[in-house]
Design an enzyme around this catalytic site. Structure first.
Site, PDB file in Angstrom:
ATOM      1  N   GLY A 217      10.130  62.734  13.861  1.00  0.00           N
ATOM      2  CA  GLY A 217      11.114  61.727  14.426  1.00  0.00           C
ATOM      3  C   GLY A 217      10.433  60.404  13.637  1.00  0.00           C
ATOM      4  CG  HIS A 218      12.182  56.352  14.588  1.00  0.00           C
ATOM      5  ND1 HIS A 218      11.985  55.577  15.279  1.00  0.00           N
ATOM      6  CD2 HIS A 218      13.350  57.404  15.462  1.00  0.00           C
ATOM      7  CE1 HIS A 218      12.653  55.272  16.186  1.00  0.00           C
ATOM      8  NE2 HIS A 218      13.172  56.568  16.678  1.00  0.00           N
ATOM      9  CG  ASP A 219       8.749  53.904  14.098  1.00  0.00           C
ATOM     10  OD1 ASP A 219       8.466  53.163  13.696  1.00  0.00           O
ATOM     11  OD2 ASP A 219       9.908  54.303  14.613  1.00  0.00           O
ATOM     12  CB  THR A 220       6.132  60.429  15.457  1.00  0.00           C
ATOM     13  OG1 THR A 220       7.546  60.547  16.605  1.00  0.00           O
ATOM     14  CG2 THR A 220       5.201  61.083  15.705  1.00  0.00           C
ATOM     15  CB  CYS A 237       8.937  56.513  19.858  1.00  0.00           C
ATOM     16  SG  CYS A 237       9.987  55.156  18.416  1.00  0.00           S
TER      17      CYS A 237
END
Length: 310
Positions: A217-220, A237
């Site tokens: 997922g995003h920003d991980t 995240c």
């Protein structure tokens, strides 16, 4: 996400057609989500529950839906809908760019890199040396890939974050203006999906190996020399520190940290942050020895009930 130049508070307010609190020449350098903001960044907040967190964050410009006391050294952008206006800024500073060809002319591809047929390489993508990109891989705009990276068929790097605001008429998407960054010597299996950050980077660390059909997922941020097995789903995240192993069908909640050298056994639901150097199993997650003892004890329940009946 940093802007290409410094903007003034007044310039940003004019873009959004909103009020501002602070010196009109106050310097604005970028925009970011609250977990990655820095001095000069805009952060948005649209619920009183999170006002204090935003106002006391590292961000120096707060896009907010109510005029409040402005902390010293900061500025406010007062909007009736900060979510909408944050999207306006993303659209202005990182608009969608049509490519028109399989490999965008602005892409930079290193010496010795092989790209198999039917792959798409987007605008401003950078791919290092001696990489192998198999067929039908889609690499969205602004993705950065290091040296000696292997990406197998059907993988997608840089799709939008799964991030929505519920409105009476439906779900409103938060636009994604971030990137995917893949470090050197990473291996990514077939049919994986790695979403770009909303404003920052989704990062895969050096030497990490990812099996087929994994979602990130995003920003991980995934550290160095991790192993991630098939059908694992990692939410947005998440921080995964160095040398972590996630076995098949692990799933995580968002915003957690998995400590370095942790091992998470198959089908575990990582519902909270966990320390490094231990092995975990089950949903909700527990240290594996404790969880396996509990399961062994559960098997004894019929025997215990039979004894109680005697």
């Amino acid at each position: 996400m940093k802007f290409t130049r410094a903007y003034s508070l007044k310039e940003i307010a004019n873009l959004l057609n909103c009020e501002f609190v602070g010196n009109e020449d106050f310097e604005v350098l970028g925009m970011n989500e609250i977990h990655v903001v820095e001095k000069g960044d805009i952060v948005f907040v649209d619920h009183p529950k999170y006002y204090d967190k935003a106002l006391n964050s590292a961000a120096t410009i707060v896009l907010i839906n109510k005029k409040v006391d402005c902390p010293e050294g900061k500025a406010l952008l007062v909007s009736d809908d900060p979510f909408r206006d944050f999207n306006k800024l993303t659209h202005f500073f990182k608009p969608f760019q049509f490519a028109g060809v399989a490999i965008a002319p602005t892409a930079i591809i290193g010496e010795g890199t092989i790209i198999q047929p039917n792959s798409f390489i987007g605008n401003n993508v950078v791919i290092g040396k001696d990489c192998l990109i198999h067929s039908n891989v889609s690499i969205y705009d602004h993705t950065i890939i290091g040296d000696n990276v292997i990406i197998h068929a059907g993988t997608v790097l840089g799709a939008d974050a799964f991030y929505y605001k519920k409105r009476p008429e439906g779900f409103d998407q938060l636009l994604s203006g971030g990137r995917v960054v893949i470090k050197d010597n990473v291996g990514i299996g077939a049919l994986c999906t790695i979403d770009k950050g909303v404003t920052g980077d989704t990062t895969i660390g050096e030497g990490t190996k990812i099996d087929n059909q994994v979602h990130v997922g995003h920003d991980t941020v995934i550290g160095k020399k991790c192993l991630i097995a098939s059908q694992t789903g990692i939410a947005g995240c998440v921080i995964i520190e160095d040398e972590v192993t996630l076995w098949g069908q692990v799933g995580t909640t968002s915003g957690i940290t998995i400590g370095g050298k942790a091992v998470v056994m198959g089908q575990t639901g990582v519902t909270k942050s966990v320390e490094g150097g231990k092995t975990y199993f089950g949903t909700p997650i527990q240290e594996s020895r404790e969880k396996l003892k509990q399961l062994a004890n559960i098997k004894k329940i019929p025997e215990i009930l039979d004894k109680l009946k005697q």
